[in-house]
Design a protein around this motif. Structure first.
Motif, PDB file in Angstrom:
ATOM      1  N   LEU A  88      46.995  41.211  28.945  1.00 25.13           N
ATOM      2  CA  LEU A  88      47.725  40.903  30.178  1.00 25.13           C
ATOM      3  C   LEU A  88      47.537  39.461  30.615  1.00 25.13           C
ATOM      4  CD1 LEU A  88      47.141  44.222  32.083  1.00 25.13           C
ATOM      5  CD2 LEU A  88      49.359  43.252  31.460  1.00 25.13           C
ATOM      6  N   THR A  89      46.367  38.909  30.399  1.00 30.03           N
ATOM      7  CA  THR A  89      46.111  37.512  30.748  1.00 30.03           C
ATOM      8  C   THR A  89      47.042  36.596  29.956  1.00 30.03           C
ATOM      9  OG1 THR A  89      43.822  37.995  31.344  1.00 30.03           O
ATOM     10  CG2 THR A  89      44.339  35.708  30.809  1.00 30.03           C
ATOM     11  N   ALA A  90      47.287  36.949  28.696  1.00 31.99           N
ATOM     12  CA  ALA A  90      48.207  36.160  27.872  1.00 31.99           C
ATOM     13  C   ALA A  90      49.668  36.443  28.215  1.00 31.99           C
ATOM     14  CB  ALA A  90      47.950  36.459  26.395  1.00 31.99           C
ATOM     15  N   LEU A  91      49.975  37.674  28.579  1.00 29.84           N
ATOM     16  CA  LEU A  91      51.355  38.092  28.839  1.00 29.84           C
ATOM     17  C   LEU A  91      51.855  37.678  30.222  1.00 29.84           C
ATOM     18  CD1 LEU A  91      53.759  39.753  27.726  1.00 29.84           C
ATOM     19  CD2 LEU A  91      52.662  41.786  28.677  1.00 29.84           C
ATOM     20  N   SER A  92      51.003  37.734  31.210  1.00 25.06           N
ATOM     21  CA  SER A  92      51.400  37.511  32.604  1.00 25.06           C
ATOM     22  C   SER A  92      52.170  36.211  32.852  1.00 25.06           C
ATOM     23  CB  SER A  92      50.174  37.582  33.513  1.00 25.06           C
ATOM     24  OG  SER A  92      50.541  37.344  34.850  1.00 25.06           O
ATOM     25  N   PRO A  93      51.737  35.078  32.307  1.00 26.53           N
ATOM     26  CA  PRO A  93      52.468  33.837  32.597  1.00 26.53           C
ATOM     27  C   PRO A  93      53.876  33.767  32.022  1.00 26.53           C
ATOM     28  CG  PRO A  93      50.289  33.354  31.691  1.00 26.53           C
ATOM     29  CD  PRO A  93      50.518  34.822  31.533  1.00 26.53           C
ATOM     30  N   VAL A  94      54.198  34.640  31.077  1.00 28.76           N
ATOM     31  CA  VAL A  94      55.491  34.522  30.398  1.00 28.76           C
ATOM     32  C   VAL A  94      56.465  35.656  30.706  1.00 28.76           C
ATOM     33  CG1 VAL A  94      54.658  33.027  28.551  1.00 28.76           C
ATOM     34  CG2 VAL A  94      54.513  35.507  28.271  1.00 28.76           C
ATOM     35  N   THR A 112      33.965  46.976  34.924  1.00 31.40           N
ATOM     36  CA  THR A 112      34.657  47.013  36.218  1.00 31.40           C
ATOM     37  C   THR A 112      34.978  48.442  36.651  1.00 31.40           C
ATOM     38  OG1 THR A 112      36.895  46.914  35.294  1.00 31.40           O
ATOM     39  CG2 THR A 112      35.785  44.796  35.740  1.00 31.40           C
ATOM     40  N   HIS A 113      35.058  49.356  35.694  1.00 31.16           N
ATOM     41  CA  HIS A 113      35.432  50.763  35.932  1.00 31.16           C
ATOM     42  C   HIS A 113      36.839  50.882  36.526  1.00 31.16           C
ATOM     43  CE1 HIS A 113      31.355  51.787  34.910  1.00 31.16           C
ATOM     44  NE2 HIS A 113      30.921  50.922  35.804  1.00 31.16           N
ATOM     45  N   LYS A 114      37.701  49.918  36.199  1.00 29.95           N
ATOM     46  CA  LYS A 114      39.068  49.938  36.720  1.00 29.95           C
ATOM     47  C   LYS A 114      39.985  50.715  35.787  1.00 29.95           C
ATOM     48  CE  LYS A 114      38.781  45.839  39.496  1.00 29.95           C
ATOM     49  NZ  LYS A 114      39.345  44.564  39.872  1.00 29.95           N
ATOM     50  N   PHE A 115      40.979  51.384  36.405  1.00 26.13           N
ATOM     51  CA  PHE A 115      42.016  52.060  35.648  1.00 26.13           C
ATOM     52  C   PHE A 115      42.984  51.016  35.106  1.00 26.13           C
ATOM     53  CE2 PHE A 115      40.804  55.374  38.767  1.00 26.13           C
ATOM     54  CZ  PHE A 115      40.359  56.338  37.856  1.00 26.13           C
ATOM     55  N   MET A 116      43.749  51.395  34.103  1.00 26.69           N
ATOM     56  CA  MET A 116      44.664  50.449  33.455  1.00 26.69           C
ATOM     57  C   MET A 116      45.695  49.879  34.428  1.00 26.69           C
ATOM     58  SD  MET A 116      43.450  50.220  30.407  1.00 26.69           S
ATOM     59  CE  MET A 116      41.839  50.490  31.167  1.00 26.69           C
ATOM     60  N   THR A 117      46.235  50.698  35.323  1.00 21.85           N
ATOM     61  CA  THR A 117      47.223  50.182  36.279  1.00 21.85           C
ATOM     62  C   THR A 117      46.583  49.197  37.259  1.00 21.85           C
ATOM     63  OG1 THR A 117      46.914  52.181  37.582  1.00 21.85           O
ATOM     64  CG2 THR A 117      48.849  52.098  36.138  1.00 21.85           C
ATOM     65  N   GLU A 118      45.311  49.362  37.546  1.00 21.71           N
ATOM     66  CA  GLU A 118      44.609  48.399  38.406  1.00 21.71           C
ATOM     67  C   GLU A 118      44.481  47.057  37.691  1.00 21.71           C
ATOM     68  OE1 GLU A 118      41.522  50.768  41.193  1.00 21.71           O
ATOM     69  OE2 GLU A 118      41.169  51.023  39.033  1.00 21.71           O
ATOM     70  N   ILE A 119      44.245  47.100  36.397  1.00 23.55           N
ATOM     71  CA  ILE A 119      44.147  45.866  35.613  1.00 23.55           C
ATOM     72  C   ILE A 119      45.516  45.190  35.543  1.00 23.55           C
ATOM     73  CG2 ILE A 119      43.591  44.902  33.346  1.00 23.55           C
ATOM     74  CD1 ILE A 119      41.610  47.293  33.057  1.00 23.55           C
ATOM     75  N   VAL A 120      46.570  45.983  35.372  1.00 21.73           N
ATOM     76  CA  VAL A 120      47.927  45.422  35.375  1.00 21.73           C
ATOM     77  C   VAL A 120      48.189  44.718  36.704  1.00 21.73           C
ATOM     78  CG1 VAL A 120      50.398  45.949  35.329  1.00 21.73           C
ATOM     79  CG2 VAL A 120      48.860  47.097  33.719  1.00 21.73           C
ATOM     80  N   ALA A 121      47.903  45.384  37.813  1.00 19.66           N
ATOM     81  CA  ALA A 121      48.149  44.814  39.141  1.00 19.66           C
ATOM     82  C   ALA A 121      47.338  43.539  39.366  1.00 19.66           C
ATOM     83  CB  ALA A 121      47.838  45.846  40.219  1.00 19.66           C
ATOM     84  N   GLU A 122      46.127  43.530  38.862  1.00 16.78           N
ATOM     85  CA  GLU A 122      45.248  42.372  39.046  1.00 16.78           C
ATOM     86  C   GLU A 122      45.662  41.194  38.162  1.00 16.78           C
ATOM     87  OE1 GLU A 122      40.670  41.485  37.866  1.00 16.78           O
ATOM     88  OE2 GLU A 122      41.000  43.292  39.063  1.00 16.78           O
ATOM     89  N   ALA A 127      54.350  41.665  38.253  1.00 15.69           N
ATOM     90  CA  ALA A 127      54.934  42.770  37.487  1.00 15.69           C
ATOM     91  C   ALA A 127      54.906  44.055  38.298  1.00 15.69           C
ATOM     92  CB  ALA A 127      54.160  42.967  36.187  1.00 15.69           C
ATOM     93  N   LEU A 128      55.580  45.066  37.771  1.00 12.69           N
ATOM     94  CA  LEU A 128      55.564  46.392  38.378  1.00 12.69           C
ATOM     95  C   LEU A 128      54.710  47.308  37.507  1.00 12.69           C
ATOM     96  CD1 LEU A 128      56.634  48.418  40.483  1.00 12.69           C
ATOM     97  CD2 LEU A 128      58.517  48.863  38.919  1.00 12.69           C
ATOM     98  N   PRO A 129      53.505  47.674  37.961  1.00 14.10           N
ATOM     99  CA  PRO A 129      52.654  48.541  37.149  1.00 14.10           C
ATOM    100  C   PRO A 129      53.197  49.964  37.071  1.00 14.10           C
ATOM    101  CG  PRO A 129      51.408  47.578  38.989  1.00 14.10           C
ATOM    102  CD  PRO A 129      52.852  47.270  39.203  1.00 14.10           C
TER     103      PRO A 129
END
Length: 172
Positions: A88-94, A112-122, A127-129
């Protein structure tokens, strides 16, 4: 709202199976694979190393360039949970603002114990998670056997449109 162009990030068994499903549903599909050797295998042999005997749909384009996947209407994130943040770090800017990013990995992030949609949002706040989950086996999905899963998003209309875009008759 339609999602005619589907990007799939991750060329493992599950990513390949979902790419097959989207192609069967009549979508234009771009499959991104991180590993250049596996990407070359997929492109040349048109068969996944992880799904022997399953021929890749003729219309699936294979790439190692993540920016090519970013040009799609929606992107299925089919990388391992522990690779989600880096992808996501690589994808987000493009990606374009409002692009649905559908997490298809199970699990939580170590540390972090984060769910995948939380990582998408962060990592991709524009984007729309969304998430795709449910009982399934990659080999069965790739071969077109009947499967039912769930797509969820904060916008019910987007979730419904994504479900329609992925519905191939045997995959609901």
């Amino acid at each position: 709202m339609t999602f005619d162009r589907i990007g799939v990030s991750g060329g493992g068994a599950w990513g390949t199976a979902l790419a097959q499903t989207a192609a069967r549903a009549g979508r234009s599909v771009t499959l991104w694979e991180y590993d250049a050797g596996n990407a070359a295998w997929l492109a040349d042999k048109r068969e996944s190393k992880f799904l022997p005997g399953v021929k890749l749909h003729d219309t699936i384009a294979v790439t190692v360039d993540l920016s090519v996947v970013a040009r799609n209407d929606a992107i299925l994130l089919v990388v391992p949970a522990q690779a989600m943040r880096a992808t996501l770090t690589a994808l987000s800017p493009v990606i374009a603002a409002g692009t649905p990013l559908i997490a298809c990995a199970k699990g939580i992030e170590r540390g972090t114990h984060k769910f995948m949609t939380e990582i998408v949002a962060e990592c991709a706040p524009s984007a729309l998670p969304a998430i795709l989950s449910g009982p399934s086996f990659a080999a069965d999905v790739a071969r077109g056997l009947p499967t039912a899963v769930t797509i969820a998003a904060s916008d019910a209309g987007v979730a419904e449109a994504l479900a329609h875009a992925m519905n191939s008759g045997t995959f609901r």
